[in-house]
Design a protein around this motif. Structure first.
Motif, PDB file in Angstrom:
ATOM      1  N   VAL A   1     -37.731 -28.886  35.448  1.00  0.00           N
ATOM      2  CA  VAL A   1     -39.050 -29.116  36.071  1.00  0.00           C
ATOM      3  C   VAL A   1     -38.942 -30.192  37.156  1.00  0.00           C
ATOM      4  CG1 VAL A   1     -41.368 -30.054  35.651  1.00  0.00           C
ATOM      5  CG2 VAL A   1     -40.398 -28.373  34.065  1.00  0.00           C
TER       6      VAL A   1
ATOM      7  N   ALA B   1     -46.990 -31.404  44.198  1.00  0.00           N
ATOM      8  CA  ALA B   1     -46.336 -31.764  42.927  1.00  0.00           C
ATOM      9  C   ALA B   1     -47.273 -31.616  41.726  1.00  0.00           C
ATOM     10  CB  ALA B   1     -45.813 -33.186  43.004  1.00  0.00           C
ATOM     11  N   THR B   2     -48.578 -31.462  42.001  1.00  0.00           N
ATOM     12  CA  THR B   2     -49.536 -31.345  40.892  1.00  0.00           C
ATOM     13  C   THR B   2     -49.219 -30.139  39.998  1.00  0.00           C
ATOM     14  OG1 THR B   2     -51.107 -32.157  42.502  1.00  0.00           O
ATOM     15  CG2 THR B   2     -52.011 -31.527  40.396  1.00  0.00           C
TER      16      THR B   2
ATOM     17  N   PHE C   1     -46.261 -27.070  33.647  1.00  0.00           N
ATOM     18  CA  PHE C   1     -45.138 -26.894  32.715  1.00  0.00           C
ATOM     19  C   PHE C   1     -45.425 -27.462  31.321  1.00  0.00           C
ATOM     20  CE2 PHE C   1     -43.419 -26.809  37.009  1.00  0.00           C
ATOM     21  CZ  PHE C   1     -42.743 -25.601  36.993  1.00  0.00           C
TER      22      PHE C   1
ATOM     23  N   LYS D   1     -46.654 -29.537  38.605  1.00  0.00           N
ATOM     24  CA  LYS D   1     -45.802 -29.947  37.472  1.00  0.00           C
ATOM     25  C   LYS D   1     -46.603 -30.057  36.175  1.00  0.00           C
ATOM     26  CE  LYS D   1     -42.140 -31.940  40.217  1.00  0.00           C
ATOM     27  NZ  LYS D   1     -41.513 -30.634  40.413  1.00  0.00           N
ATOM     28  N   ILE D   2     -47.910 -30.211  36.285  1.00  0.00           N
ATOM     29  CA  ILE D   2     -48.754 -30.243  35.075  1.00  0.00           C
ATOM     30  C   ILE D   2     -48.712 -28.881  34.379  1.00  0.00           C
ATOM     31  CG2 ILE D   2     -51.119 -30.564  34.216  1.00  0.00           C
ATOM     32  CD1 ILE D   2     -51.586 -32.557  36.483  1.00  0.00           C
TER      33      ILE D   2
END
Lengths: 244, 70
Positions: free
Chosen positions: A38, A50-51, A56, A53-54
């Motif tokens: 991730v 990059a938000t 995952f 990434k929440i």
């Protein structure tokens, strides 16, 4: 030894003691590899940055919130049809673990929604049905705590759990049936995933890691519940010896 | 925070909440196990045994008796 032999609580405990260290290590390894992918390989989204990434942690938590309730529903069938004590134990043990992952799903969804949608919460079909699932988990935990006799509590909870299973397809298909703010399914859908492999694989590895963690925690909670029932039996024997 | 963009606080908060909930769950389940084992040990120390355990405990002793008689 046949699989059915492990339906005996003592044999089941023996199996769990052997399995738990391996399952715990596997869960830790998969989650570590997943998070490495991730933050090391998965690209930022072209719109969300990059938000994304929440996603995952939010998506595996959402899957496991439904997985936990499905385990409880299958176990409830075991309680009502075969009246097997381990089915009862399984349903009760899955509730707090399922509730925890549903809570994670709701909170991470809210933390993802605020920067992307401009709101922490929206009373749309997907969000509301997941909130209902969380409340159902809490209600079932409360029911088990309220009734002292585990057999009676197990049967009442099994009936309520099976009634509540109607919420699972509502959660899954709410984004197709109604016009919601939540995006439609992008992994488990007819026609295959719409998500790019560079994000799909880290998501699948993380989800598998969290699933193994869920199974590990469920087995640990089942072991505790079996011991709790043994204590109850011993205390009843003690009470009857004193009375007799 | 470098690399996480302008909404880094939301990302960090999401991962922190997940870590706290999962670790809290692990600690709670392990504490519950320790408590159940302690109570069970205490009851067994007072001589309380389930009927199945009592039968298992007495079986080897009975099996050993003929050998001891010889």
């Amino acid at each position: 030894m046949a699989l059915i032999d492990y339906a005996n609580p003592t044999r089941f405990l023996g199996l769990v003691e052997k399995l738990l260290p391996w399952l715990g290590a596997l869960a830790a390894l998969l989650i570590a590899v997943g998070l490495g992918l991730v933050f090391g390989i998965a690209p930022d989204d072209y719109q969300q940055g990059a938000t994304v990434k929440i996603m995952f942690i939010h998506v595996p938590a959402a899957w496991l919130s439904m997985f936990g309730y499905s385990i409880m529903a299958a176990s409830s069938l075991g309680t009502l049809i075969w009246r097997h004590p381990l089915a009862d134990v399984s349903a009760k043990a899955a509730a707090p673990v399922g509730a925890a992952f549903t809570f994670v799903c709701l909170v991470t969804g809210s933390l993802w929604g605020k920067p992307m949608w401009g709101t922490w919460w929206e009373w749309d079909a997907r969000l509301t049905s997941v909130l209902v699932l969380f409340i159902m988990y809490l209600g079932l935990i409360a029911l088990w705590q309220t009734l002292e006799d585990p057999i009676k509590a197990g049967r009442a909870a099994a009936v309520l759990t099976l009634v509540g299973i109607v919420n699972i397809p509502i959660i899954k298909f709410s984004v197709d049936w109604w016009n919601t703010l939540h995006q439609p399914a992008s992994v488990f859908r007819l026609g295959g995933p719409t998500i790019h492999p560079s994000m799909l694989w880290p998501l699948l590895v993380t989800a598998l890691g969290f699933t193994v963690l869920f199974v590990t925690l469920h087995l640990m909670a089942m072991r505790n519940e079996i011991l709790r029932r043994r204590i109850r039996t011993l205390r009843m024997l003690q009470a009857s010896a004193v009375a007799g | 925070m470098a690399g996480l963009g302008p909404h880094w606080g939301f990302i960090v908060a999401a991962y922190l909440v997940t870590a706290v909930v999962v670790l809290g769950l692990i600690v709670w389940i392990r504490a519950d196990l320790a408590a159940q084992r302690r109570i069970l040990k205490d009851l067994e120390a007072r001589g309380l045994r389930r009927r199945s355990d009592a039968a298992k405990a007495s079986a080897p002793a009975e099996a050993a008796m003929p050998a001891e008689a010889e």
